[in-house]
Motif scaffolding. Structure first.
Motif, mmCIF file in Angstrom:
data_model
loop_
_atom_site.group_PDB
_atom_site.id
_atom_site.type_symbol
_atom_site.label_atom_id
_atom_site.label_comp_id
_atom_site.label_asym_id
_atom_site.label_seq_id
_atom_site.Cartn_x
_atom_site.Cartn_y
_atom_site.Cartn_z
ATOM 1 N N THR A 1 1.383 -0.356 1.285
ATOM 2 C CA THR A 1 0.506 -1.265 1.282
ATOM 3 C C THR A 1 -0.576 -1.101 0.223
ATOM 4 N N THR A 2 -0.788 -2.311 -0.236
ATOM 5 C CA THR A 2 -1.770 -2.642 -1.184
ATOM 6 C C THR A 2 -2.795 -3.793 -0.656
ATOM 7 N N ARG A 3 -3.920 -4.032 -1.618
ATOM 8 C CA ARG A 3 -4.640 -5.281 -1.427
ATOM 9 C C ARG A 3 -3.934 -6.545 -1.034
ATOM 10 N N ARG A 4 -2.554 -6.665 -1.829
ATOM 11 C CA ARG A 4 -2.046 -7.927 -1.682
ATOM 12 C C ARG A 4 -1.298 -8.009 -0.698
ATOM 13 N N GLY A 5 -0.663 -6.931 -0.027
ATOM 14 C CA GLY A 5 0.045 -7.129 1.368
ATOM 15 C C GLY A 5 0.839 -5.806 1.557
ATOM 16 N N CYS A 6 1.617 -5.795 2.405
ATOM 17 C CA CYS A 6 2.350 -4.646 3.021
ATOM 18 C C CYS A 6 3.855 -4.767 2.280
ATOM 19 N N PHE A 7 4.596 -4.004 2.300
ATOM 20 C CA PHE A 7 5.999 -4.018 1.429
ATOM 21 C C PHE A 7 6.866 -2.915 2.227
ATOM 22 N N LEU A 8 8.101 -3.145 2.423
ATOM 23 C CA LEU A 8 9.131 -2.394 2.854
ATOM 24 C C LEU A 8 10.016 -2.302 1.798
ATOM 25 N N HIS A 9 10.229 -1.061 1.343
ATOM 26 C CA HIS A 9 11.054 -0.661 0.167
ATOM 27 C C HIS A 9 12.461 -0.158 0.962
ATOM 28 N N LEU A 10 13.620 -0.889 0.763
ATOM 29 C CA LEU A 10 14.851 -0.362 1.304
ATOM 30 C C LEU A 10 15.726 0.367 -0.041
ATOM 31 N N HIS A 11 15.999 1.518 0.066
ATOM 32 C CA HIS A 11 16.691 2.253 -1.071
ATOM 33 C C HIS A 11 18.207 2.098 -0.863
ATOM 34 N N LEU A 12 18.895 1.289 -1.586
ATOM 35 C CA LEU A 12 20.359 1.224 -1.142
ATOM 36 C C LEU A 12 21.150 2.116 -1.848
ATOM 37 N N THR A 13 22.165 2.707 -1.339
ATOM 38 C CA THR A 13 22.947 3.731 -1.984
ATOM 39 C C THR A 13 23.513 3.399 -3.358
ATOM 40 N N ASP A 14 24.163 2.292 -3.562
ATOM 41 C CA ASP A 14 24.616 1.768 -4.882
ATOM 42 C C ASP A 14 23.599 1.534 -5.863
ATOM 43 N N GLY A 15 22.232 1.880 -5.662
ATOM 44 C CA GLY A 15 21.480 1.706 -6.729
ATOM 45 C C GLY A 15 20.225 0.869 -6.778
ATOM 46 N N PRO A 16 20.369 -0.408 -6.421
ATOM 47 C CA PRO A 16 19.122 -1.337 -6.440
ATOM 48 C C PRO A 16 18.299 -0.996 -5.246
ATOM 49 N N THR A 17 17.107 -1.687 -5.286
ATOM 50 C CA THR A 17 16.042 -1.308 -4.258
ATOM 51 C C THR A 17 15.793 -2.835 -3.686
#
Length: 132
Positions: free
Chosen positions: A29-45
């Motif tokens: 969470t930041t002042r700008r909002g809330c974020f959900l970070h998904l870590h995919l097995t093939d590299g990208p987020t």
């Protein structure tokens, strides 16, 4: 990165989709909002966020008007995939999770195969208990 992270109820459908597909994630969470970070097995987020109108969604969920979804490749290139905030191309969807789940489904790995049911062993048991 844990599956037991306390989460804003607004993000519950997306966290459940990640859990069902065994994708590790974390929340920030930041002042700008809330974020959900998904870590995919093939590299990208994948980063799912909100517009944070009226304060970060972690403290004021009613202030959110829409979601954003972006994919960051290992080299740092960022693709904006979905934007249902007031100024985004999908603004008519607002905070409805169904359209975003359909988009997210394209990027998440397939769900694990269900376990095969155990076969009954009645014949083995009967043959072992049979008396001569």
């Amino acid at each position: 990165m844990t599956y037991d992270t306390p989460l804003n109820p607004l993000y519950a459908p997306f966290a459940e989709a990640a859990r069902a597909r065994r994708v590790p994630f974390h929340v920030s969470t930041t002042r700008r909002g809330c974020f959900l970070h998904l870590h995919l097995t093939d590299g990208p987020t994948l980063e799912l966020g909100d517009d944070g109108v009226g304060g970060a969604a972690a403290t004021k969920p009613g202030g959110t008007t829409g979601f954003t979804l972006q994919r960051t490749l290992p080299g740092g290139h960022v693709n904006r995939i979905y934007d249902s905030t007031l100024t985004g191309p999908h603004h008519a969807n607002g905070t409805n999770p169904a359209p975003l789940l359909a988009v997210l489904d394209r990027f998440l790995p397939p769900p694990p195969a269900p376990k095969a049911p155990r076969k009954a062993r009645h014949s083995l048991l009967r043959s072992l208990l049979r008396f001569p």
